[in-house]
Scaffold this active site. Structure first.
Site, PDB file in Angstrom:
ATOM      1  N   GLU A 261      42.446  49.940  92.447  1.00  0.00           N
ATOM      2  CA  GLU A 261      41.964  51.735  92.182  1.00  0.00           C
ATOM      3  C   GLU A 261      40.106  51.355  93.088  1.00  0.00           C
ATOM      4  O   GLU A 261      39.523  50.961  92.329  1.00  0.00           O
ATOM      5  CB  GLU A 261      41.833  51.614  90.863  1.00  0.00           C
ATOM      6  N   CYS A 295      35.588  58.057  90.931  1.00  0.00           N
ATOM      7  CA  CYS A 295      36.119  57.962  91.993  1.00  0.00           C
ATOM      8  C   CYS A 295      37.125  59.119  91.808  1.00  0.00           C
ATOM      9  O   CYS A 295      37.905  59.317  93.178  1.00  0.00           O
ATOM     10  CB  CYS A 295      37.597  56.298  91.659  1.00  0.00           C
TER      11      CYS A 295
HETATM   12  C1  UN1 Z   1      37.195  56.844  88.361  1.00  0.00           C
HETATM   13  O1  UN1 Z   1      36.037  57.367  88.304  1.00  0.00           O
HETATM   14  O2  UN1 Z   1      37.214  55.598  88.340  1.00  0.00           O
HETATM   15  O3  UN1 Z   1      39.894  61.637  86.014  1.00  0.00           O
HETATM   16  C2  UN1 Z   1      38.024  56.796  86.658  1.00  0.00           C
HETATM   17  C3  UN1 Z   1      39.156  60.609  86.032  1.00  0.00           C
HETATM   18  C4  UN1 Z   1      38.973  59.648  84.511  1.00  0.00           C
HETATM   19  C5  UN1 Z   1      39.191  58.604  85.768  1.00  0.00           C
HETATM   20  C6  UN1 Z   1      37.962  57.838  86.492  1.00  0.00           C
HETATM   21  N1  UN1 Z   1      39.832  60.034  83.674  1.00  0.00           N
HETATM   22  O4  UN1 Z   1      38.129  61.465  86.355  1.00  0.00           O
END
Ligand code: UN1
Length: 509
Positions: A261, A295
């Site tokens: 990821e 992310c």
């Molecule tokens: C991340 O930034 O690694 O969808 C995870 C989202 C959160 C998870 C982010 N539920 O922004």
């Protein structure tokens, strides 16, 4: 602060490795520094290769036993973990905030994600379905079953320091796997806190040592060893694309599996048919939430030329109202970046934006003065750019939002949206059915996540989470992602009492 640390069992100096029992670690001291005020929260005695060997031996042994626990019994352990997290929600959320700087609302949201995945995994533990099918041979039965995989190496990033561990660990546990967790060196205390919460549940249920382990140490020693370790059939890692590429090459060489990821470069398309009163707050949350360090953070807005100026004006006005400061305080919407390195990355990106011909609309200042002594507070920024700029093609992990103008149809907007190396999350704001269907179709968004009339971040745990291209292709969390944590076995049984070869082959002797 002391109270919160004490409630979570965090001491001044904490050991950096546990199998369920804490090891005496030999490595150097690691300080956990809060980006809120630059103060040291506590220290970690890091683990080295000697402790690593001990952790791995214990994990390997634990797997022999754990894999034979019935899956619903394993689910019961995860259910209790959810209960324990409910009981510790406030203090764990506060520690997340103190250690990495996201606002308390979002810290609570992160712990809620952990609770949600515990509930999900508990139910899932009774649904690890294999399918049966019909054999071409008489009196034969064919089916598939799912078996535990082994030791799962979980490598997590600072930005979701606890939720990502829980997505992986809860599924791994119900699947009969054991977990060795290597958290980010920027957020070791939240990891110690989670490990302690998990240990309470594991111990009172007689779960063997080694089912949930933690190693906090240097990436170049224990992190590297974990990735290279042939006893670890699956590495699930969250982090940057360069990190993922290095890791995938190493794991690939030994034919291990990965769930990656990695970076995103998430865009929201705003068409002339968008409701701007929906779009503006969603864009603001996507770009400013977690100070742009998800992310899934919104990095690019691809807006039709006919509404470009209105959107920029409204967004800039909204940005002015954002209160920046201590993320533990009510009403603050943006806390600090994780460290001064992140601030430098943002400043460098802004220099590049300007050098390539972009225009800053607002933001990008580093705040100083009372309350801002850590040097990690910035104002959220907006820049008018072109999609093809080199800097726009990269992920800058900060509250820097690019606005890109499109003319023509939704297909043109989609081409821009897909015109980056990354493929995590994407959204469109439109009330036009054909535009949204185009966006969601095979010729639409190429991302792992595609939303309509909501932002790019803040996904629920129920669906698979992850993305394509440079995002790494991995999926975590909901849906049927549990299958990634198991090995599939295809079984054929002959109860005919006769020799029967498939494909009609005769092999008479
Ligand atoms: C991340 O930034 O690694 O969808 C995870 C989202 C959160 C998870 C982010 N539920 O922004």
């Amino acid at each position: 602060m002391k109270d919160i640390l004490a409630k979570l069992g965090i001491e001044d100096v904490n050991q950096g490795a546990s199998t369920g029992s804490w090891l005496d670690c030999k490595g150097t001291l690691l300080e956990s520094v809060s980006p809120i005020d630059g103060q040291v929260l506590a220290r970690i005695q890091q683990c080295e290769m000697g402790e690593y060997a001990q952790v791995m031996d214990t994990a390997a042994k634990a797997f022999q036993e754990w894999r034979m626990w019935p899956a619903p019994k394993r689910g019961e352990i995860v259910r209790q973990l959810g209960e324990e997290l409910r009981a510790h929600k406030e203090e764990l959320a506060a520690l997340v905030t103190m250690e990495m700087g996201k606002i308390l609302q979002e810290g609570r949201g992160e712990v809620q994600e952990m609770i949600d995945i515990c509930d999900f995994a508990t139910g899932m533990s009774r649904q690890l379905y294999g399918l049966t099918t019909h054999s071409e041979r008489a009196r034969h039965r064919m089916f598939e079953q799912w078996h535990p995989l082994g030791i799962i190496g979980v490598i997590t990033a600072f930005n979701f320091p606890v939720a990502v561990w829980s997505w992986n660990t809860t599924l791994a546990l119900i699947c009969g796997d054991v977990v060795v967790w290597k958290p980010s060196s920027k957020t070791p205390l939240t990891a110690v806190a989670c490990q302690k919460i998990a240990e309470k549940v594991l111990k009172r249920n007689g779960v063997p040592d080694g089912v949930c382990s933690l190693i906090i140490g240097k990436g170049s020693s224990v992190g590297d060893a974990l990735v290279r370790d042939a006893r670890v059939p699956l590495i699930s890692a969250t982090g940057s694309t360069p990190m993922g590429k290095r890791l995938a090459a190493i794991v690939g060489e030994r034919l291990g599996r990965t769930i990656l990821e990695l970076g995103g470069n998430n865009a929201i398309i705003v068409t002339p048919n968008a409701d701007l009163s929906l779009a503006i707050p969603n864009i603001a949350f996507g770009a400013i939430g977690t100070a742009g360090q998800r992310c899934t953070s919104t990095r690019r807005i691809i807006v039709h030329e006919s509404i470009h100026d209105t959107l920029v004006e409204k967004l800039a006005a909204a940005y002015k109202t954002v209160s920046i400061g201590d993320p533990l305080q009510d009403g603050v919407l943006m806390g600090p970046l994780v460290d001064q390195g992140a601030v430098k990355d943002l400043q460098n990106a802004i220099v590049k934006v300007k050098a390539e011909g972009g225009t800053m609309v607002c933001g990008g200042e580093v705040l100083s003065g009372p309350g801002y002594e850590s040097g990690c507070y910035v104002t959220p920024s907006i820049a008018l750019v072109k999609n093809e700029y080199e800097i726009v093609q990269e992920e800058t992990f900060a509250p820097l939002l690019y606005i890109i103008k499109y003319s023509g149809s939704v297909e043109d907007a989609i081409a821009l949206q897909n015109g980056v190396p990354q493929g995590l999350s994407s959204s469109i704001f439109t009330n036009h059915f054909i535009e949204s269907e185009t966006f969601l179709s095979a010729m639409g968004s190429d991302c792992g996540i595609a939303n309509v009339n909501l932002g790019t971040s803040g996904a629920e745990i129920g669906l698979a989470f992850g993305g394509e291209k440079d995002t790494g292709g991995g999926r975590e969390s909901g849906s049927d992602v549990w299958k990634c944590y198991m090995r599939r076995q295809s079984n054929t049984l002959n109860w005919s009492g006769k020799v029967a070869l498939a494909q009609g082959i005769s092999f008479d002797m």
